[in-house]
Design a protein around this motif. Structure first.
Motif, PDB file in Angstrom:
ATOM      1  N   PHE A  22      -7.432  -6.127  -1.577  1.00 50.90           N
ATOM      2  CA  PHE A  22      -7.989  -6.760  -0.381  1.00 50.90           C
ATOM      3  C   PHE A  22      -6.951  -7.649   0.293  1.00 50.90           C
ATOM      4  O   PHE A  22      -6.727  -7.545   1.503  1.00 50.90           O
ATOM      5  N   LEU A  23      -6.277  -8.484  -0.482  1.00 54.29           N
ATOM      6  CA  LEU A  23      -5.266  -9.381   0.088  1.00 54.29           C
ATOM      7  C   LEU A  23      -4.116  -8.618   0.734  1.00 54.29           C
ATOM      8  O   LEU A  23      -3.549  -9.062   1.729  1.00 54.29           O
ATOM      9  N   ASN A  24      -3.772  -7.468   0.148  1.00 57.16           N
ATOM     10  CA  ASN A  24      -2.659  -6.664   0.670  1.00 57.16           C
ATOM     11  C   ASN A  24      -3.076  -5.737   1.808  1.00 57.16           C
ATOM     12  O   ASN A  24      -2.268  -4.964   2.298  1.00 57.16           O
ATOM     13  N   GLY A  25      -4.351  -5.795   2.207  1.00 58.55           N
ATOM     14  CA  GLY A  25      -4.827  -4.991   3.316  1.00 58.55           C
ATOM     15  C   GLY A  25      -5.079  -3.535   2.974  1.00 58.55           C
ATOM     16  O   GLY A  25      -5.218  -2.700   3.867  1.00 58.55           O
ATOM     17  N   LYS A  26      -5.157  -3.206   1.688  1.00 60.05           N
ATOM     18  CA  LYS A  26      -5.393  -1.815   1.279  1.00 60.05           C
ATOM     19  C   LYS A  26      -6.859  -1.424   1.356  1.00 60.05           C
ATOM     20  O   LYS A  26      -7.173  -0.244   1.477  1.00 60.05           O
ATOM     21  N   ILE A  27      -7.751  -2.412   1.256  1.00 60.76           N
ATOM     22  CA  ILE A  27      -9.185  -2.135   1.375  1.00 60.76           C
ATOM     23  C   ILE A  27      -9.789  -3.099   2.396  1.00 60.76           C
ATOM     24  O   ILE A  27      -9.221  -4.152   2.680  1.00 60.76           O
ATOM     25  N   THR A  28     -10.927  -2.732   2.914  1.00 61.00           N
ATOM     26  CA  THR A  28     -11.594  -3.569   3.913  1.00 61.00           C
ATOM     27  C   THR A  28     -12.433  -4.657   3.241  1.00 61.00           C
ATOM     28  O   THR A  28     -12.663  -4.620   2.028  1.00 61.00           O
ATOM     29  N   ASN A  29     -12.911  -5.566   4.052  1.00 64.62           N
ATOM     30  CA  ASN A  29     -13.806  -6.613   3.564  1.00 64.62           C
ATOM     31  C   ASN A  29     -15.080  -6.013   2.978  1.00 64.62           C
ATOM     32  O   ASN A  29     -15.597  -6.494   1.969  1.00 64.62           O
TER      33      ASN A  29
END
Length: 163
Positions: A22-29
């Motif tokens: 999540f922090l690395n932008g690989k998955i959405t909220n």
């Protein structure tokens, strides 16, 4: 009365990886919310509870661009991941949004008004803050934090076996 932590190493590792993604932008909220491990480990609950402050739950997005997390908040989240990779008990008392500094929540802020959150009673904030060294939350002490820093599992080339 405080809850006793139920340490769940497998769920913590899973949570740490989900949080990193999540922090690395690989998955959405939305992916982040939906992938929270089912567990009785209070550390995971506390971290997921607080992470809600970092994203817009009305829109699906990644933590990139206008939704990117400021570097100071990202550093704090990296510390939370370090805690999830530890085998330490979560010793803090139960508190809603524990990663949001309780001393800042005594007077009702703009964000508390926006989210319809009550101000935190002074005695509850004080009791929480007296439970440990808040600057290293979710670690309870600087000693525990420094110990985890000096014995990392992610960068050491070794990992602890799963139970």
């Amino acid at each position: 009365m405080d809850q006793i932590d139920t340490l769940d190493i497998k769920a913590r590792r899973e949570a740490a990886q989900i949080f990193r993604n999540f922090l690395n932008g690989k998955i959405t909220n939305d992916d982040f919310e939906n992938q929270m491990p089912t567990t009785h480990d209070r550390a995971i609950d506390a971290i997921w509870d607080t992470a809600w402050l970092f994203y817009d739950d009305f829109k699906t997005h990644h933590l990139k661009g206008r939704y990117a997390m400021p570097s100071d908040q990202k550093r704090a989240c990296i510390r939370w991941i370090l805690f999830l990779h530890s085998s330490l008990e979560y010793k803090w008392p139960d508190l809603y949004l524990p990663g949001w500094d309780p001393s800042l929540r005594i007077k009702k802020s703009f964000w508390q008004r926006i989210f319809s959150l009550d101000a935190l009673p002074t005695d509850k904030a004080k009791a929480f803050l007296c439970s440990g060294h808040y600057a290293v939350w979710p670690f309870i002490s600087v000693i525990d934090y420094k110990s985890a820093l000096s014995n990392p599992t992610l960068l050491s080339g070794r990992s602890r076996p799963l139970p």
